[in-house]
Structure formats: C-alpha cells, structure tokens
Design a protein around this motif. Structure first.
Motif, PDB file in Angstrom:
ATOM      1  N   THR A 146      16.365  69.093  46.126  1.00 33.45           N
ATOM      2  CA  THR A 146      15.849  70.023  45.128  1.00 33.45           C
ATOM      3  C   THR A 146      14.740  70.847  45.775  1.00 33.45           C
ATOM      4  O   THR A 146      13.713  70.295  46.177  1.00 33.45           O
ATOM      5  N   ARG A 147      14.952  72.131  45.890  1.00 33.76           N
ATOM      6  CA  ARG A 147      14.011  73.005  46.583  1.00 33.76           C
ATOM      7  C   ARG A 147      13.124  73.741  45.589  1.00 33.76           C
ATOM      8  O   ARG A 147      13.618  74.412  44.676  1.00 33.76           O
ATOM      9  N   VAL A 148      11.829  73.600  45.776  1.00 33.47           N
ATOM     10  CA  VAL A 148      10.869  74.354  44.971  1.00 33.47           C
ATOM     11  C   VAL A 148      10.785  75.766  45.535  1.00 33.47           C
ATOM     12  O   VAL A 148      10.611  75.960  46.743  1.00 33.47           O
ATOM     13  N   ARG A 149      10.881  76.738  44.643  1.00 34.60           N
ATOM     14  CA  ARG A 149      10.901  78.135  45.089  1.00 34.60           C
ATOM     15  C   ARG A 149       9.548  78.820  44.908  1.00 34.60           C
ATOM     16  O   ARG A 149       9.183  79.696  45.681  1.00 34.60           O
ATOM     17  N   ARG A 150       8.800  78.413  43.908  1.00 30.83           N
ATOM     18  CA  ARG A 150       7.440  78.930  43.745  1.00 30.83           C
ATOM     19  C   ARG A 150       6.738  78.124  42.658  1.00 30.83           C
ATOM     20  O   ARG A 150       7.391  77.419  41.866  1.00 30.83           O
ATOM     21  N   VAL A 151       5.438  78.216  42.647  1.00 28.54           N
ATOM     22  CA  VAL A 151       4.613  77.586  41.607  1.00 28.54           C
ATOM     23  C   VAL A 151       4.319  78.638  40.542  1.00 28.54           C
ATOM     24  O   VAL A 151       3.945  79.778  40.870  1.00 28.54           O
ATOM     25  N   ARG A 152       4.478  78.293  39.301  1.00 33.64           N
ATOM     26  CA  ARG A 152       4.133  79.205  38.203  1.00 33.64           C
ATOM     27  C   ARG A 152       2.646  79.034  37.888  1.00 33.64           C
ATOM     28  O   ARG A 152       2.194  77.920  37.575  1.00 33.64           O
ATOM     29  N   ILE A 153       1.914  80.122  37.978  1.00 29.46           N
ATOM     30  CA  ILE A 153       0.474  80.105  37.723  1.00 29.46           C
ATOM     31  C   ILE A 153       0.203  81.063  36.580  1.00 29.46           C
ATOM     32  O   ILE A 153       0.516  82.259  36.663  1.00 29.46           O
ATOM     33  N   VAL A 154      -0.359  80.551  35.484  1.00 30.85           N
ATOM     34  CA  VAL A 154      -0.613  81.330  34.278  1.00 30.85           C
ATOM     35  C   VAL A 154      -2.101  81.296  33.975  1.00 30.85           C
ATOM     36  O   VAL A 154      -2.696  80.206  33.844  1.00 30.85           O
ATOM     37  N   ALA A 206      -2.133  76.450  37.501  1.00 33.12           N
ATOM     38  CA  ALA A 206      -0.767  76.065  37.866  1.00 33.12           C
ATOM     39  C   ALA A 206      -0.191  75.205  36.749  1.00 33.12           C
ATOM     40  O   ALA A 206      -0.783  74.189  36.373  1.00 33.12           O
ATOM     41  N   THR A 207       0.963  75.621  36.234  1.00 32.31           N
ATOM     42  CA  THR A 207       1.534  74.924  35.085  1.00 32.31           C
ATOM     43  C   THR A 207       2.914  74.342  35.344  1.00 32.31           C
ATOM     44  O   THR A 207       3.338  73.426  34.637  1.00 32.31           O
ATOM     45  N   ASP A 240     -10.843  73.174  48.515  1.00 32.89           N
ATOM     46  CA  ASP A 240     -12.186  72.600  48.584  1.00 32.89           C
ATOM     47  C   ASP A 240     -12.113  71.202  49.204  1.00 32.89           C
ATOM     48  O   ASP A 240     -11.021  70.713  49.523  1.00 32.89           O
ATOM     49  N   PRO A 241     -13.237  70.531  49.428  1.00 35.45           N
ATOM     50  CA  PRO A 241     -13.202  69.218  50.090  1.00 35.45           C
ATOM     51  C   PRO A 241     -12.463  68.137  49.313  1.00 35.45           C
ATOM     52  O   PRO A 241     -12.278  67.037  49.846  1.00 35.45           O
ATOM     53  N   ARG A 242     -12.045  68.422  48.083  1.00 39.36           N
ATOM     54  CA  ARG A 242     -11.210  67.486  47.337  1.00 39.36           C
ATOM     55  C   ARG A 242      -9.774  67.987  47.227  1.00 39.36           C
ATOM     56  O   ARG A 242      -9.009  67.530  46.383  1.00 39.36           O
ATOM     57  N   CYS A 243      -9.432  68.948  48.093  1.00 37.63           N
ATOM     58  CA  CYS A 243      -8.064  69.463  48.243  1.00 37.63           C
ATOM     59  C   CYS A 243      -7.587  70.326  47.087  1.00 37.63           C
ATOM     60  O   CYS A 243      -6.393  70.598  46.960  1.00 37.63           O
ATOM     61  N   ARG A 244      -8.510  70.800  46.240  1.00 37.71           N
ATOM     62  CA  ARG A 244      -8.155  71.715  45.152  1.00 37.71           C
ATOM     63  C   ARG A 244      -8.144  73.142  45.671  1.00 37.71           C
ATOM     64  O   ARG A 244      -9.063  73.560  46.368  1.00 37.71           O
ATOM     65  N   VAL A 245      -7.122  73.896  45.306  1.00 40.01           N
ATOM     66  CA  VAL A 245      -7.019  75.281  45.747  1.00 40.01           C
ATOM     67  C   VAL A 245      -8.114  76.104  45.098  1.00 40.01           C
ATOM     68  O   VAL A 245      -8.284  76.080  43.868  1.00 40.01           O
ATOM     69  N   GLY A 290      -5.683  73.103  38.538  1.00 43.01           N
ATOM     70  CA  GLY A 290      -4.493  72.263  38.460  1.00 43.01           C
ATOM     71  C   GLY A 290      -3.607  72.272  39.674  1.00 43.01           C
ATOM     72  O   GLY A 290      -2.472  71.796  39.605  1.00 43.01           O
ATOM     73  N   LEU A 291      -4.092  72.803  40.816  1.00 44.55           N
ATOM     74  CA  LEU A 291      -3.266  72.897  42.017  1.00 44.55           C
ATOM     75  C   LEU A 291      -4.010  72.335  43.214  1.00 44.55           C
ATOM     76  O   LEU A 291      -5.142  72.746  43.507  1.00 44.55           O
ATOM     77  N   TRP A 292      -3.376  71.399  43.899  1.00 48.81           N
ATOM     78  CA  TRP A 292      -3.922  70.769  45.097  1.00 48.81           C
ATOM     79  C   TRP A 292      -2.962  71.006  46.264  1.00 48.81           C
ATOM     80  O   TRP A 292      -1.771  71.239  46.062  1.00 48.81           O
TER      81      TRP A 292
END
Length: 477
Positions: A221-229, A233-234, A433-438, A443-445
C-alpha cells in the motif's frame, strides 16, 4: 468510512517497526502501519531477507526499490542506490552492521533530548548483546547482537596487516564513552546476525506485535501524499490492493526513509517554496527538505585476497585517526548478491569510507506525480578535502593489501547511508523540532534517518533504531 487510527505510521522499515511495537504496547492506542512493500507472510520474502550471508538487492530482488543518483559532479558519476521495500525496510536487506554512533556524535548535536546520557538507555533497550555485558550493553532487547569470533580468508589477512602496521585491537566497537572515546584501531563489527540469520527491527519488533488487536499492518500500500488541512495533518491518501484509500489519524508519522519521507513531505506541501510552486503544489510550510543531505562517500579497492564464504559481508573495520573507516568486504559484490563462487573476477575489496564528510547533497522532486522518483545528487566531490582524505585512505588500503592490490584501480561508490533530508533542530536549516515534530504542521512527525542532525561517525542503522525507540516517547506523550 475511512479507517481511523490514533497513530498512523508510514513505512514499516527499521524506524517504523520500532515505533509500531512501542506505541501499540498501550492497548488504548490504535496503531496502523502502511508499508509499500510485501509483508512477512509473502512467500517471496522470507527466503530473501533471512539469509544474512547474502544481500538481496540484485536485479531479481522483489524487496528493494532502486533510485538513480549522481555521486559526483566533475565528472558526473551515476549510480543506483537501493532501499528496502519490505516489512523491515533497509534493515531487512543490509549487511547486518550494528555499530552505534559515537558518544561525541550525540553530544555535538547540541540537543538536550539527544545527549549521550539520554540515548544510551535506548541503545541498551533495543539489543541483547551476546558478547558483552555491563552498563553500556543491553541484555533484554529484541535485537540480538554478536560478533564473528574467528577469522579466515581476507578478513584474517586484513587484521594481520592492520595490527602489523601498528593499529591496536579494539575488543568492543560499541564500548566507548565520552570519557573514553574510540581510539584508532581495528575491531569486530557488532552484527544483528545470529546463526547466519539476519534479524532486523521488522522481525524483532514488529512481527511479534502483530497479534495485538490494536495494531494493523497494511502491506503493498503506497502512500501518495499527506492531507494537511488548516495547518494540521489529518489523513494520508494511498493506493493498495483494493484501490485508492483515505486513512485518517490523530497523529501521523513518516518513517519512509530519508528518500521516501522527504518526497512525501514535498508532495504534501512541506518543502522549499520555489520547488513546490514549480510543480503547482500548494505550500503548507516553507522548509528546507532535502536541501542538505549527507552520506558516507566510499571508494572501493579490489584485492586479490582469498574470499571468505559462509560469513557476513563485513566482519571487522579499521578506524583511522582522521575519520576514515576501512572495510574488508569478505567477497566480491556480485558474490554477495548471488551467492555464487565461480566468478574468478569477483574478488574481495576494501571499502574506504569517510565518516565525517563535509560534502552535502540534495534530494528534490522531479514531478508532482508520486510514482516518479525524486532526483538525488550526492555531490561527493564538492569538498576537495573530502576527496583528498579518500585518496589518502586508498593509499593506506594499498599499503595494507600489499601485492594483493597491485594494479587495482579504486572507484567511487557509496555507503548507502543517506540521511539529513529533514533534520532535527530549531534553526533555519531544521525541518523537525527536537521531538521530531514537523515545524509549522500540527499532528505530523518524521522519524527515520531523515531527521539525524548530522551523520553518525558509524553506519547509521543502530542509531536510527535507537532514534525510533526514543521518539516513541515523544509521540505517545
């Protein structure tokens, strides 16, 4: 209705496998892992990834994805780099090298969450070291680590030559501390190989956890993109055996590797604004994704030493005072892939890798189509000092090999250790960031080799596994 999870992890490689096990240990947390490659029950898989004496990356392999790259600019030298595309990721197809990053690596990052004192408990937690005990080594972790005890063939010849040249014997390459740093010397490589079987994080962490009712694995199953609203990230848009699918989640973690995670970020609107706008991608966060990649450049020198069969591809390494790692590979590259013994031209070789390079490369989109692989340029020759250090390392390799290297020509290669495509930090060159959050996206790491603030002074696999073990605390919290 879309499948909804508390945590959705993109990629069941080394990092994603550890995250999935750690986070699903809380039975209140619904975890879904999405993997582009086949799963452990696929009959094509076990025979390829279990045998640690081979590298299942040849043209017939169904468990890797290949990416074209340009190693150097002047002249252009082109190559292919491989990434595991299977549950377990590249950790399921590599040579089993499990050296940790050095204590000085982590302390130099300048991140309070990632000092040597902070990461050592996680290095210990991921392993059971079958050769050493004590405060630096784990005794109850899922990954069994051991070293080859007796050498013959080219490995024995290399060790004899190195010690005769005055290099000390290092009993434990994972046994150093800030107060007792690694000196120059030759030592046995810690391997996540036991009895000829490769056991990476996919087999050690993820597979035993798949019986948990709160853990779902979606393969092929290939992820094509992340939906960000509205800056959050949702969901992820993906395509699998049953067609297109939308998977929603409260927390989304990209663990698709240094190439895959960078590509997904850019396709989703997170990346350099000029590049994204060139492909009509809406910019969500203008961040330097893929703009300063790092890898260990390597030159290889064929040597007419006796091949070592029925052993892992690499048993010992020599660390020099000037940041080189000399690697006596036990067989020729073709023999490592095919297992054949009948090619007289397929000699062992010495790899000369620069472990603290100054050169920086780049990964960028070539299309807004997720099926088009990104462009990769390592730019290994962009720093003259790096090239000179590699040249001197090859001369050392020639001295150690003696007559066995007469007439041999060294050639550019790569260690396949690409990282730093979405580095951690707080400055302008950081993506997470240093906790791996974009930065700038809720909601995106990102958790994989992408986020390493600098390339470790050793191969990065063990460090990536540790990073996931550490980052699971941040995501769960």
């Amino acid at each position: 209705m879309p499948l909804h999870s508390d945590v959705l992890i993109v990629g069941a490689g080394s990092a994603g496998s550890v995250l999935a096990e750690r986070l699903s240990a809380d039975d209140r947390c619904r975890v879904t892992v999405v993997e582009a490659g086949p799963g452990p029950s696929d009959p094509r898989v076990a025979g390829q990834i279990a045998d640690a004496l081979r590298l299942p990356i040849g043209t017939a392999s169904s468990v890797v994805r290949r990416y074209p790259t340009t190693l150097t600019d002047n002249p252009e030298r082109h190559a292919q780099i491989m990434r595991g595309c299977v549950v377990g990721g590249s950790g399921a197809v590599n040579g089993g090298y499990f050296c940790r990053g050095l204590p000085s690596d982590f302390d130099s990052w300048g991140l309070t969450e990632w000092t040597w004192e902070q990461v050592l408990p996680h290095f210990r937690a991921i392993e059971t070291d079958l050769d050493f005990s004590g405060p630096l080594h784990g005794s109850a972790g899922p990954i069994r680590v051991r070293r080859v005890s007796e050498f013959d063939g080219c490995t024995a010849q290399f060790v004899e030559a190195a010690t005769a040249a005055g290099y000390r014997w290092l009993a434990d390459l994972n046994g150093f501390t800030p107060s007792e740093p690694l000196p120059a010397g030759v030592g046995r490589v810690p391997l996540n190989i036991d009895g000829g079987t490769r056991l990476g994080p996919g087999g050690a962490f993820l597979q035993p956890a798949l019986a948990r009712p709160n853990l779902t694995l979606l393969t092929e199953t290939r992820v094509r993109r992340v939906r960000i609203v509205d800056g959050r990230a949702t969901a992820v848009q993906c395509i699998g055996p049953d067609g297109e699918q939308l998977l929603t989640a409260d927390r989304i973690v990209l663990s698709a590797g240094a190439i895959g995670s960078a590509q997904l970020l850019m396709l989703s609107g997170v990346g350099p604004h000029r590049l994204l706008r060139a492909f009509d991608i809406e910019v969500v966060a203008d961040l330097p994704v893929g703009m300063s990649t790092i890898d260990h450049p390597e030159w290889t020198l064929p040597v007419r030493w006796a091949e070592t069969f029925n052993q892992p591809p690499l048993e010992v390494v020599l660390a020099t005072p000037d940041g080189l790692e000399l690697r006596p590979y036990t067989r020729g590259f073709g023999a490592m892939i095919s297992g054949r013994r009948d090619d007289p031209a397929d000699h062992p070789h010495i790899g000369v890798a620069l472990m603290r390079p100054r050169s920086r490369g780049r990964v960028w989109l070539r299309s807004a189509d997720p099926d088009v692989p990104p462009a990769i340029a390592h730019r290994y020759d962009s720093e003259p000092g790096d090239v000179e250090a590699l040249r001197e390392g090859v001369e050392l390799a020639r001295e150690l090999a003696g007559a066995a290297a007469e007439g041999a020509t060294a050639s550019w290669s790569t260690s396949h250790h690409l990282c730093h495509t979405a580095p951690m930090g707080a400055g302008a060159d950081a993506v997470v960031d240093p906790r791996c959050r974009v930065h700038g996206v809720d909601g995106l790491w990102v958790v994989d080799g992408s986020v390493l603030p600098a390339i470790p002074s050793r191969g990065p696999h063990a460090t990536i596994v540790m990073t996931a073990h550490r980052a699971a605390e941040f995501i769960a919290g």
